[in-house]
Each structure stands twice: as C-alpha cells, then as structure tokens.
Scaffold this active site. Structure first.
Site, PDB file in Angstrom:
ATOM      1  N   ASP A  47       0.867  -1.159  -0.068  1.00 38.36           N
ATOM      2  CA  ASP A  47      -0.313  -0.213  -0.105  1.00 38.36           C
ATOM      3  C   ASP A  47       0.957   1.065   0.021  1.00 38.36           C
ATOM      4  OD1 ASP A  47      -2.135  -1.401   0.128  1.00 38.36           O
ATOM      5  OD2 ASP A  47      -2.706  -1.187   2.184  1.00 38.36           O
ATOM      6  N   ALA A  48       1.935   1.144   0.809  1.00 40.61           N
ATOM      7  CA  ALA A  48       2.597   2.301   0.680  1.00 40.61           C
ATOM      8  C   ALA A  48       3.345   2.590  -0.538  1.00 40.61           C
ATOM      9  CB  ALA A  48       3.957   2.274   2.034  1.00 40.61           C
ATOM     10  N   SER A  96     -12.920   5.354  -3.515  1.00 43.97           N
ATOM     11  CA  SER A  96     -11.689   5.160  -2.819  1.00 43.97           C
ATOM     12  C   SER A  96     -11.499   6.323  -2.038  1.00 43.97           C
ATOM     13  CB  SER A  96     -10.484   4.880  -3.918  1.00 43.97           C
ATOM     14  OG  SER A  96      -9.138   4.548  -3.062  1.00 43.97           O
ATOM     15  N   GLU A 130     -11.046   6.664  12.597  1.00 42.19           N
ATOM     16  CA  GLU A 130     -11.293   5.207  12.698  1.00 42.19           C
ATOM     17  C   GLU A 130      -9.904   4.553  11.956  1.00 42.19           C
ATOM     18  OE1 GLU A 130     -13.926   4.021   8.573  1.00 42.19           O
ATOM     19  OE2 GLU A 130     -14.816   5.041  10.235  1.00 42.19           O
ATOM     20  N   LYS A 132      -7.864   2.271   9.707  1.00 46.25           N
ATOM     21  CA  LYS A 132      -8.007   1.886   8.326  1.00 46.25           C
ATOM     22  C   LYS A 132      -7.516   0.538   8.077  1.00 46.25           C
ATOM     23  CE  LYS A 132      -6.806   3.169   3.569  1.00 46.25           C
ATOM     24  NZ  LYS A 132      -6.567   1.801   3.236  1.00 46.25           N
ATOM     25  N   ASP A 134      -6.820  -3.136   6.782  1.00 42.52           N
ATOM     26  CA  ASP A 134      -6.291  -3.675   5.429  1.00 42.52           C
ATOM     27  C   ASP A 134      -6.776  -4.797   4.928  1.00 42.52           C
ATOM     28  OD1 ASP A 134      -4.602  -3.634   3.527  1.00 42.52           O
ATOM     29  OD2 ASP A 134      -2.793  -4.171   4.420  1.00 42.52           O
ATOM     30  N   ARG A 153     -16.039  -4.313  -4.114  1.00 43.37           N
ATOM     31  CA  ARG A 153     -15.806  -2.882  -4.859  1.00 43.37           C
ATOM     32  C   ARG A 153     -15.797  -2.876  -6.296  1.00 43.37           C
ATOM     33  NH1 ARG A 153     -11.621   0.089  -2.284  1.00 43.37           N
ATOM     34  NH2 ARG A 153     -12.819   1.345  -1.111  1.00 43.37           N
ATOM     35  N   TYR A 242     -18.182   0.286   8.238  1.00 47.34           N
ATOM     36  CA  TYR A 242     -17.802   1.693   8.766  1.00 47.34           C
ATOM     37  C   TYR A 242     -18.795   2.855   7.827  1.00 47.34           C
ATOM     38  CZ  TYR A 242     -14.526   0.611   4.867  1.00 47.34           C
ATOM     39  OH  TYR A 242     -14.202  -0.082   3.732  1.00 47.34           O
ATOM     40  N   LYS A 306     -13.315  11.252   8.605  1.00 49.51           N
ATOM     41  CA  LYS A 306     -14.618  11.585   7.929  1.00 49.51           C
ATOM     42  C   LYS A 306     -15.131  12.790   8.373  1.00 49.51           C
ATOM     43  CE  LYS A 306     -15.067   6.813   6.498  1.00 49.51           C
ATOM     44  NZ  LYS A 306     -16.014   5.439   6.821  1.00 49.51           N
ATOM     45  N   LYS A 330      -2.021   8.130   6.138  1.00 49.94           N
ATOM     46  CA  LYS A 330      -1.068   6.788   6.192  1.00 49.94           C
ATOM     47  C   LYS A 330      -0.092   6.611   7.136  1.00 49.94           C
ATOM     48  CE  LYS A 330      -2.642   3.977   3.585  1.00 49.94           C
ATOM     49  NZ  LYS A 330      -2.470   3.834   2.299  1.00 49.94           N
ATOM     50  N   CYS A 424      16.390   0.761 -29.945  1.00 48.24           N
ATOM     51  CA  CYS A 424      15.201   0.160 -29.151  1.00 48.24           C
ATOM     52  C   CYS A 424      15.364  -1.536 -29.002  1.00 48.24           C
ATOM     53  CB  CYS A 424      13.947   0.317 -30.227  1.00 48.24           C
ATOM     54  SG  CYS A 424      12.455  -0.645 -29.508  1.00 48.24           S
ATOM     55  N   CYS A 427      12.894  -3.617 -31.664  1.00 47.17           N
ATOM     56  CA  CYS A 427      13.111  -3.739 -33.090  1.00 47.17           C
ATOM     57  C   CYS A 427      14.276  -3.147 -33.717  1.00 47.17           C
ATOM     58  CB  CYS A 427      11.801  -2.747 -33.728  1.00 47.17           C
ATOM     59  SG  CYS A 427      12.026  -0.990 -33.565  1.00 47.17           S
ATOM     60  N   CYS A 448      11.451   5.074 -29.138  1.00 44.23           N
ATOM     61  CA  CYS A 448      11.622   4.327 -30.340  1.00 44.23           C
ATOM     62  C   CYS A 448      11.144   5.054 -31.380  1.00 44.23           C
ATOM     63  CB  CYS A 448      11.168   2.982 -30.232  1.00 44.23           C
ATOM     64  SG  CYS A 448      11.032   2.011 -31.691  1.00 44.23           S
ATOM     65  N   CYS A 454       7.494  -1.304 -34.987  1.00 42.81           N
ATOM     66  CA  CYS A 454       7.955  -1.866 -33.695  1.00 42.81           C
ATOM     67  C   CYS A 454       7.182  -3.009 -33.034  1.00 42.81           C
ATOM     68  CB  CYS A 454       8.514  -0.692 -32.827  1.00 42.81           C
ATOM     69  SG  CYS A 454       8.920  -1.302 -31.098  1.00 42.81           S
TER      70      CYS A 454
END
Length: 707
Positions: A47-48, A96, A130, A132, A134, A153, A242, A306, A330, A424, A427, A448, A454
């Site tokens: 997540d970080a 989200s 609240e 969070k 995981d 979701r 929640y 919230k 976070k 590239c 190619c 490229c 390509c």
C-alpha cells in the site's frame, strides 16, 4: 529534497516536458497495479508503494494543471470485476480515498473543507477517526432488515457478486435488529483476517503442500473470490462496517451517530472509532492508534478521517475517485537494502523506453519487492546506479518501489557505469530524446522511432485495444495476440474484425486451437462489433487519453461522426474545433494536442475509418439521467453567493451537465453572479440563456446552503 532527478527532485523543478513524460509513465504503472490488486489479489507492491505513486502523480498534476489527463488515475477506482462472478452494479458508487502522509496534509484537508463550505475560522469541524483496516472492501445490502446481497468494490461502479461467500461470515447477521432499521440500506466495510488466523491458515497450507498467502489481506480476498462457497466458510473471515451507500433513511444526522446505530442493529463496528473536535484531537488520535498498531490483532495501514455532519458530507460531495469529506492518514513506510542484479529496458505502447531495476527479492514492510522503475537514463546517471550495487529501497516517497541510492563501499570492483541503449531493444530502431523547440532541451523520455514497425509498440497497442477497459474481447489476450502477430494474421485493430473472413475454419487446425476455442473467439469478436463511443475512443490508444477522458469526449461530442469530423479538421491552437476541444472541462492542452496529432496522421485516420466500416459505434448515455440540465453545457461567471464555485461545478456535473470555462456557441446556459464581465457580454452576443444563481438553483431543484 536534496536530490535532483526528474522523479526525486522537487516537482517545482520539473519542466513541462519532464512532467508530461512522468505523468504518462505513472498512469501506466498505477493502472497495472490497480488490476493486480483489485482484480487478481496478487499485488506486486504494498500500500505504501502504491500510495506514493499516486502522491507523486497528484503533486505533478497540481503543479502542471494543463497536463492533467482526463484519464488521470486520480479519477479511477479499483479494477473491473473478474469474469468468474456475476456482476452487481452499485446503486451508489464505491469510491476510494485521498491520502494524507503528514500532519500538514491533514491540516490541508480540514482547510479545504472549510474553504469549500465557506466556514468561518471559529466554526467547529467535528471529524470521525477510525483505524484503516487492510482488507477487502465490500457492500452488503439489507432490505426490510434482511440480508439480500453482497458485492466487492470492483471498479467502483460494478463489483462481483459474493453473496453466498459473505453469508458464511458469523459476524454478518441475516437480520438486523432495531426499530430504526431502514427499508433499504447498503452497509459497507472491510472483510479481513486476524493475524493469528492468517498464520494458522498458512501453516495448514504449508502442511498440505499448497502455496502460501503473502499477507492477511490477500488471504481474505482470495477466500472471498472462490466459486466454491465451502472455501470461504472454512476460513475465519471477519468484518468491520464503517459506511453506507444507498439508504432509504438514516437513523442520525451525523456519521458517528449512524455508526452507533450500526452497532445497535447487530453490525460489527470497530471499537477504536472516535469522534474528534478539530485538527489537534485528530492528530492525537492518529498517534494513539499508531502506538497500539502492533498490539491490534488485525492489520491496519493508517487512520481514516470523515466529516461527521451528514449535511456537510452531502454538500462536499465527491471529486474524481474520492469523497471530499474523507481522507486516509497513512502510516510511514520502511526501508531495506538489497542487490541490483540487472537493469532491463522495457518499451511501452507509445514507444517510451523505461529502465527497470531487477532486484534481489527483499521484504520491505511485509511486502516482497523484486523490481523498481529507474524512470529514465538521467535518473540512472544522477544516482550512478550500476549492476551489482547494493541499493537502499524504500516503500514510500515520490515513487515506489523507490531506489533511494547506492550504499557506499558495497560496490563490486568490476561494476561499470550503465550505458543507456540508443537503439530500441524490441526492433533495433533508433531510440531518441526529441528536442523540444520551446525549451531547447531534450525530452526526458527516450522513444523508439520504429512506430508501427516496432513489435513492442504494435503488440502493446493491440493488447490495449482488446483489453477490459477497451473492446474487452474474451479469449484474445497477450498469448493470442502474440500468436496471431507471429503468423502475420493480426497486425492492426482492423485485422481483428477481418480474422474470421481471412482464416475461417482453418483456425481450428492451428497449434493450440480447436473447433470450440476458434468458434468462441469468432463469437467474442462478433460480440464487440457494437461498441459505445467511449470504449472505442479509449481503445485507440491515443496518448494521454484513457477511460475517463474517453468518456468525457464521448459525452461532449455525442456521437462518432461528430467526434471524427471535428478532430479530422482540427488544428492545434486555432479554429472552432480546437476551441471546442479545449473547452471540455477536464481536457487540457496536452490532451487536445495528442488528439489532434493522432488524427493528423493518415495511417491513424485509415485505422479509424476501417473500424467504422466494420463496427456500430453507439453514443454514450448522459450522466444525470433525466435531470433538467443533463447534457447541457454550463458556464459560471461572477461571484456566487449561495455556494462556492467548486460546489456549483460539482452539483452541475453530478446532474449530467458539462461545465466549461469559457462561453462559446456550444454553451447552453450562463449562470452569472455579481461582477460578471466579458463572459456575460459574450453570452449576450451569442444569444445564450443567462440565469441568476437563484434561478439556477431553482432549475436544478436545489436549495442554497443554510436555506
């Protein structure tokens, strides 16, 4: 920051060209990780890592608003639902959350709320805090107090039907208890596994010789995404509720009061939720939860804030993928050392060459990290990163997984400076950094020059074309695209719809195919000969144009002919077609130039026309349904008194209106407040309807704040 690379130095130090290239790269990375996390439960980063990708992306967009892509990841949520489950359309989208990473971000959130609502400095802003959780976000529907359905979701709009699996959770009541239970309510929360249950589950799998789960979140998600209900029933899944989506009524005028009602009804609510009065109490609660984090029996990765008053939540509404009235604070990330084993260069579908560091696998904050983007050759040279170096990896910051630098004294004696390829790798065509005539400096990205010759670009474009967000052709994935490419049967999008005519029944005789699979593929292709305009536009793979941008364009132009004809005749920087394009709210100059540039190429127009001959391209239904302003283009000018400009725009868009920044012949309504100037004059010249703010509110059936 002291370092100075295009991905590490301050955003203010980036040039417009560097920022555009980086936004493109970040959008691709974020979309890929969305699919891995939400769609397959197999994330490659934690997540970080993911939060930091979005944080850097949002910072660049804020610094360069003209480069904001309407398909920006800031507007996207989750991933499309998996094909193994029936689908459930959420009556209220499951969005989200935006992120805060320090005290200043939280203060900024409170200040934005005050500014949006027009609050005084001494007006108290009560906020619910609240932990969070995981886990896996779910929505559970109750009708007349009885359990009816549960869904994931998904992409926020459509999720997977997991009704039978969720019914096996002991903590999910079949019937809600209480006199104030609404007739209809979709309660929302997070399904999780306690750490001790997770460890016991992995021990059982180890003994049985089965693959181990990486972490409790993956184990919970994997348990719920099983068609065999007995698997979910055998695992000790738990849930915290929640929030809610659709609700025929609510038992309180506050968020905290509603959660207290959840508890009375028999729904599990996290016991660590607190109501806080202002910023200082919020930060104190954040620190308290952080201190108890290790002792909690379940994983959390931050604290969610919230706004408590529900009427304020309604007024604040939503922006792109997240509510304005909530944010996730976070926890800090971690660092680790590992060895860089190799540097490989990948070629994207737009031809950009991106170096990727291949790392000795290392666990950082509970997630195994095996590779990290090095972004471009300047970043490699600036940090002097070499194969064999011991490097410091961080799962947070501006980019994730992020190499902070080389560990001094650990470099092997034979380590050579990395030389970025000028050809590239796919190619062999020249890979160049184009000179920008405005700045006189080369672009940060090397690209490229092979174009359609390509294979990396062509195949990536085809993969995008048939992908889930575009044509979504079942049975035509990466493996099949490569198969047909190698046999010169599909070299462009038009070839897909000519495949049956070209190959016919003989496909069943080719290696890896049979009568059933060949018949199914042809049927899947035929099933996509009718397609909405927004998916068609997204499928073209135009630079800066993705799902959300395509939807905006489709709604703006109405139909395919208008879209095609306008762009085919558009010129950058001038003319009615150009003005119409840049006047679409959410489409900036960078997107407009990409669109005009795409249609300026003859071979691109040939592809579009070839597809149009073989397909039926349908108009997209307007948002807002049958609202009185659905499909109308609105311009706000002057001072608004009953609501802020931001709130006015949000309300209009929620009703299906298109909000433009300037008045043109395409404008339907001008809402003018005191001090309106040139826009009001232009409206009069064009004979466009002008309303006062009060008349506008009456038109949309809304009341002013406080009325």
């Amino acid at each position: 920051m002291s370092e100075a690379g295009p991905r590490r130095r301050d955003v203010d130090a980036l040039t417009m060209e560097e920022a555009g290239a980086e936004l493109e790269a970040l959008a691709g990375e974020i979309a890929r990780h969305d699919a891995l996390y939400h769609g397959r439960d197999t994330p490659e980063i934690g997540d970080a890592d993911y939060d930091a990708l979005r944080r850097r992306h949002d910072a660049i967009e804020a610094r360069f608003p003209d480069l904001v892509r309407a398909d920006s990841p800031a507007r996207e949520v989750g991933a499309k639902p998996a094909s193994g489950f029936s689908q459930v359309r959420h009556s209220v989208p499951m969005l989200s959350l935006g992120n805060a990473f320090d005290d200043g971000d939280v203060g900024g959130f409170i200040e934005r709320v005050r500014r949006f609502l027009g609050l005084a400095d001494d007006d108290e802003v009560a906020v619910v805090a609240e932990p969070k959780i995981d886990g896996l976000a779910v929505s559970i529907r109750y009708e007349n107090g009885r359990y009816v359905r549960a869904a994931t979701r998904g992409d926020g709009q459509v999720g997977e039907d997991i009704t039978a699996n969720v019914a096996t959770l002991d903590e999910v009541p079949e019937t809600l208890a209480g006199d104030d239970v609404p007739e209809v309510i979709d309660v929302r929360g997070e399904i999780y596994l306690r750490r001790d249950d997770f460890l016991a589950l992995n021990e059982t799998r180890r003994a049985a010789g089965e693959a181990l789960f990486a972490n409790p979140r993956n184990a919970a998600a994997g348990s719920l995404r099983q068609l065999d209900v007995s698997i979910a029933a055998s695992r000790p899944l738990r849930i915290f509720l929640y929030a809610w989506g659709e609700a025929s009524s609510l038992p309180s005028e506050s968020h905290h009061g509603a959660l207290e009602a959840f508890g009375r009804w028999g729904l599990p609510v996290n016991p660590e939720i607190r109501l806080c009065a202002g910023l200082e109490e919020l930060l104190e609660r954040y620190r308290a939860i952080g201190e108890m984090r290790a002792g909690l029996p379940y994983d959390i990765d931050g604290v969610v804030y919230k706004i408590d008053r529900l009427d304020w939540q309604d007024r604040l509404g939503f922006v792109s993928r997240a509510p304005r009235w909530a944010i996730a604070h976070k926890f800090p990330a971690e660092k680790a050392r590992t060895v860089l084993r190799d540097i490989r260069v990948q070629v994207g579908r737009t031809g950009s060459l991106t170096p990727v560091a291949m790392l000795e696998p290392v666990t950082v904050g509970g997630v195994v990290v095996q590779n990290a983007t090095l972004h471009n050759e300047e970043e490699i040279a600036r940090k002097d990163v070499r194969v064999g170096d011991t490097v410091v990896v961080q799962r947070a910051g501006d980019v994730i997984p992020q190499i902070l630098g080389v560990v001094p004294g650990k470099r092997p004696a034979n380590a050579e400076p990395y030389v970025f390829p000028e050809a590239c790798p796919a190619c062999g065509s020249r890979a160049v950094r184009e000179m920008n005539p405005k700045t006189g400096r080369p672009d940060v990205a090397r690209r490229c020059t092979g174009g359609l010759v390509c294979p990396a670009q062509a195949m990536e474009r085809l993969r995008h074309f048939v992908g889930r967000l575009a044509f979504d052709i079942e049975g035509l994935g990466d493996k099949q695209i490569a198969f047909f490419w190698e046999r010169d049967l599909i070299r462009g999008p038009v070839d897909i719809f000519d495949l049956e005519e070209k190959v016919g029944p003989s496909l069943a005789e080719l290696e890896g195919w049979g009568e059933v699979s060949a018949r199914n593929l042809y049927a899947a292709i035929d099933g996509r000969r009718v397609i909405p305009l927004d998916r068609f536009v997204n499928a073209l793979g135009i630079r800066h144009v993705g799902e959300t941008t395509a939807r905006l364009l489709a709604r703006h132009f109405g139909g395919f002919e208008s879209f095609r004809d306008t762009l085919a005749g558009a010129e950058v920087g001038r003319g009615e077609a150009w003005d119409s394009l840049v006047n679409v709210d959410g489409v900036g100059a960078a997107v407009a130039e990409a669109l005009v540039g795409f249609f300026a190429e003859a071979h691109n127009r040939e592809v579009v026309e070839g597809l149009a001959e073989r397909l039926t391209i349908e108009a997209v239904a307007e948002a807002g349904g049958d609202s009185p302003v659905s499909g109308k283009t609105v311009v706000f000018t002057g001072s608004l008194e009953a609501m802020t400009r931001q709130e006015a725009k949000a309300r209009a868009e929620a009703l299906g209106a298109k909000v433009a920044g300037s008045v043109s012949a395409r404008t339907d309504i001008v809402v003018a407040g005191p001090g309106a100037g040139s826009k009001l004059k232009k409206a009069a010249e064009l004979g466009i309807a002008v309303m006062t703010e009060e008349e506008w509110l009456a038109r949309i059936g809304a009341k002013a704040a406080g009325a």
